[in-house]
Design an enzyme around this catalytic site. Sequence first.
Site, PDB file in Angstrom:
ATOM      1  N   PHE B 219      89.734  -1.009  96.477  1.00 54.12           N
ATOM      2  CA  PHE B 219      90.313  -2.233  97.050  1.00 54.12           C
ATOM      3  C   PHE B 219      89.488  -2.620  98.267  1.00 54.12           C
ATOM      4  CE2 PHE B 219      92.891  -4.774  99.869  1.00 54.12           C
ATOM      5  CZ  PHE B 219      93.558  -5.646  99.007  1.00 54.12           C
ATOM      6  N   ASP B 325      83.530   1.299 103.207  1.00 53.93           N
ATOM      7  CA  ASP B 325      84.695   0.496 103.604  1.00 53.93           C
ATOM      8  C   ASP B 325      85.720   1.432 104.246  1.00 53.93           C
ATOM      9  OD1 ASP B 325      87.145  -0.785 103.709  1.00 53.93           O
ATOM     10  OD2 ASP B 325      86.896  -1.821 101.795  1.00 53.93           O
ATOM     11  N   LYS B 356      92.440  -2.904 110.278  1.00 55.27           N
ATOM     12  CA  LYS B 356      93.732  -2.214 110.372  1.00 55.27           C
ATOM     13  C   LYS B 356      93.970  -1.526 111.723  1.00 55.27           C
ATOM     14  CE  LYS B 356      94.691  -1.812 105.428  1.00 55.27           C
ATOM     15  NZ  LYS B 356      95.626  -2.924 105.276  1.00 55.27           N
ATOM     16  N   THR B 380      82.798 -19.600 113.480  1.00 57.13           N
ATOM     17  CA  THR B 380      83.193 -20.172 114.773  1.00 57.13           C
ATOM     18  C   THR B 380      83.668 -19.105 115.746  1.00 57.13           C
ATOM     19  OG1 THR B 380      83.756 -22.326 113.865  1.00 57.13           O
ATOM     20  CG2 THR B 380      84.805 -21.744 115.943  1.00 57.13           C
TER      21      THR B 380
END
Lengths: 505, 505
Positions: B219, B325, B356, B380
């Site tokens: 995931f 990840d 997280k 931005t």
Amino acid sequence: MLRNALSKASLGRSVSGRLASASGRHAPGGSKRLASQLVEPKQPEVVTDEIPGPQSKAALSRLGLLQDTRAVVFAGDYQKSVGNYIVDADGNYLLDLHCQIASIPVGYNNAALLKAAQSPEMASTLANRPALGMYPSKDWGSTLEQAYMRVKPKGLDMVFTTAHGSDANELAYKAAFMYYAKTRRGGTEGFSAQEMSSVMDNVPPGAPDVAILSFTAGFHGRTFGALSTTRSKAIHKLDIPAFRWPRAPFPQLRYPLDKYSEENAAEESRCLAETERILHDNPMPIAAIVIEPVQSEGGDRHASPRFFQELRSITKQHDVLMIVDEVQTGCGATGTFWAHEQWALETPPDMVTFSKKMQTAGFYHTREMVPDQPYRNFNTWLGDPSRALMTRAIVDEVLERKLVEQARDTGAYLKSHLEPLAIRYFRVFNSVRGEGTFLAFDCTSAELRTELLHLMRMEGVNMGGSGDVAVRFRPMLTLTKAHVNVFITRFESVLNKLYQKHWPR
Amino acid sequence: MLRNALSKASLGRSVSGRLASASGRHAPGGSKRLASQLVEPKQPEVVTDEIPGPQSKAALSRLGLLQDTRAVVFAGDYQKSVGNYIVDADGNYLLDLHCQIASIPVGYNNAALLKAAQSPEMASTLANRPALGMYPSKDWGSTLEQAYMRVKPKGLDMVFTTAHGSDANELAYKAAFMYYAKTRRGGTEGFSAQEMSSVMDNVPPGAPDVAILSFTAGFHGRTFGALSTTRSKAIHKLDIPAFRWPRAPFPQLRYPLDKYSEENAAEESRCLAETERILHDNPMPIAAIVIEPVQSEGGDRHASPRFFQELRSITKQHDVLMIVDEVQTGCGATGTFWAHEQWALETPPDMVTFSKKMQTAGFYHTREMVPDQPYRNFNTWLGDPSRALMTRAIVDEVLERKLVEQARDTGAYLKSHLEPLAIRYFRVFNSVRGEGTFLAFDCTSAELRTELLHLMRMEGVNMGGSGDVAVRFRPMLTLTKAHVNVFITRFESVLNKLYQKHWPR
């Protein structure tokens, strides 16, 4: 040495006064003054011979070890910045018409925003960041009502909150794709076994070949789905895989509008016909179109309300959704809270995305855009309730102080000054356009634009470009006619300098 | 009526005490007590007959008019939540082992975090949100050093900050694609005319067909690029277009590990061989692989350090980048600050992404991953300096209080209790696994898991599942052995109830 006697004299302050401000004792008030008690200077003040100055450069050389700083203009001093003025690390006070890429709504160190930032509720949301889709605070509904629903676009009663403009658009695209698939499936989310297995291999039918149609020169963000709809500049897209989604032409209007009304109407009709042709013929089916009310990053390109009205009709006829990207136009600067209000559509857009001045991002939608099953359009944080409290304070300020109306008036005043200057200084700029303070003009070359932006900064006015040759006005909603006067004085000075340099008599 | 005499008795408090807490007067301290002075209860306290209780339901029915609430467990009362205990709108005190989907690092209303939240620096970053790539605060470099560089993974000296885990991964993918294209172009970003024009049509060579290789059950987020690498559940992906990127098998280990060491080694070798085959044969070239140290959302699936070491060798041999990840595994819960430290790789990964518990997101990288030209990997806001100040406070807490070491010890203690229970209650659960407090087990069916999670909540312990049948432990780093004892008592009670119901003697 770009600073000259004229600009120094126009500051109306002594050299010692300027040095005092550079060392942190800007009048009025000493260095211990609270940020909320800062007072805007009457005019800009540039105390260094170049920007970035030595203090900015020192900060950036340290930062440059850790992050890419090549796009940095200068390092800000946000404890001292006040109202419409940004202060840099060297104590330069610049009238800010760029505003963090169009994302400061009501001024630096706005007292109401500082108050919201210091509330116990804020401390709680900062220290206890919830997963809003699973464990929202008991007050989250009330925050949504006050921050978002008071200014919701007509016809859109729900809001999906998220982190930034790019993922706001992607979440809207996902909602569009789910809606598209559901309707094609006969109104059900009962998935076939083939869909369930193929989707894990990223192939149809589970992961279908369906498109979002965007427009030439549009900008919708930089994550992979959003980037596939961004068409403003190659440099944003090169080397990155993209979905083979189509693009339609966006009108290229000529200015002044009254002079070119027939030509412009024909251009818009051409673009509408081509859009319709793509919706009809494109080999990949199209779930939605996405469009900005003013193409901002792409060069401040406008179209008429009639264009958008007809575009809405076309989407209805072809049964595709219409997503209006108000990331940059939303929150009042165009003279209405949402720019698309000015189109007076018969049926509202299906989704409206926002970010920047709202300080949080997301999209407004109807209940129809909610999938039948949970967890389909979802993520851990769903935005940030701390920033949502800032949105609430911003919306309070905008409504209470009637800042949308102020932007309309101030913008009209600014435009009325720009138009005659465009005639007088036609060798430098033309095509003044826009509504409210959401204005722009085109320079006659990219080189002249670079020169103009640099000279304006040395005159104490911070501005940004868009597209290839445009200069865009993106002030706060708190801009007044007095600020416009300050700008115009400096702008004329710069225009004269450019003429003296390039077209001496 | 799920609550029983046993659980009521175990609360060790009178009914009136519980009612007092439900009405906001939780001992110690009155309703005026500052959030930072709250004290953790000794044990959970459930005062309603069901969760969500009536106050949660009232809050959700209001919220449900504006947002999808179908995934909501209950509405939180974050003014009252304290330490390892989450308090809901009805005054239930639950030991929180889910922690906002693994994203609360050092406890609710942590005093140090509240202090950081109330600092003048915080108020300034909230009221004056900068575009960090253009106008960073003069202090931004220092914030980066204190928040991120003190805990940087070995070998990665730069950090790209952003909003959430999904876009952290996408930004890393973009960096990988740009690096890939540059090396294939002979080390240059000099683009051809064909690249410049084709990219605006989303077709090669400007928008090339290049892939990120991910792993079965991985995931990596829900935006379009990240979602194309997510392979955990069909429901996340259905109806959404995806890039035709390949997936490699992730080992399916059997537990206990010492019993199945040969089988597991063979399984890992099989997966490595298949990965190598894909890197060699895949029709679309592969720029990078992305992998989690523990597949979290996919069901807490682990592999050995040897697997990751060999994977690193394979990526080096095939000249593809390795992105680790650590969105869920990062920030200490596995017993090291970054889970991949436990692999002792000879060469570090090329990029490590996080979010997280760090409360901000981004990726660590080497200078090689910075494109030659600015504005290519850009947006931005580039994250949020307010949240970065929270990251700084979190890192302070974690290092000063040695919370990584605490997670290692507490986790070992918890695991030592779970393993014998898995033997005793084998009809309910098995396959206890993990490092630190980043532990999990499998239930023997999805239905039993639902029942178990519900019963645990009614016993005052909030837990979450992952994958099809796993229950995952995602406590804060502040979990102690005393909390483990509280958990074990309630867990045994629930296991006994499940046995009494399903397998009565």
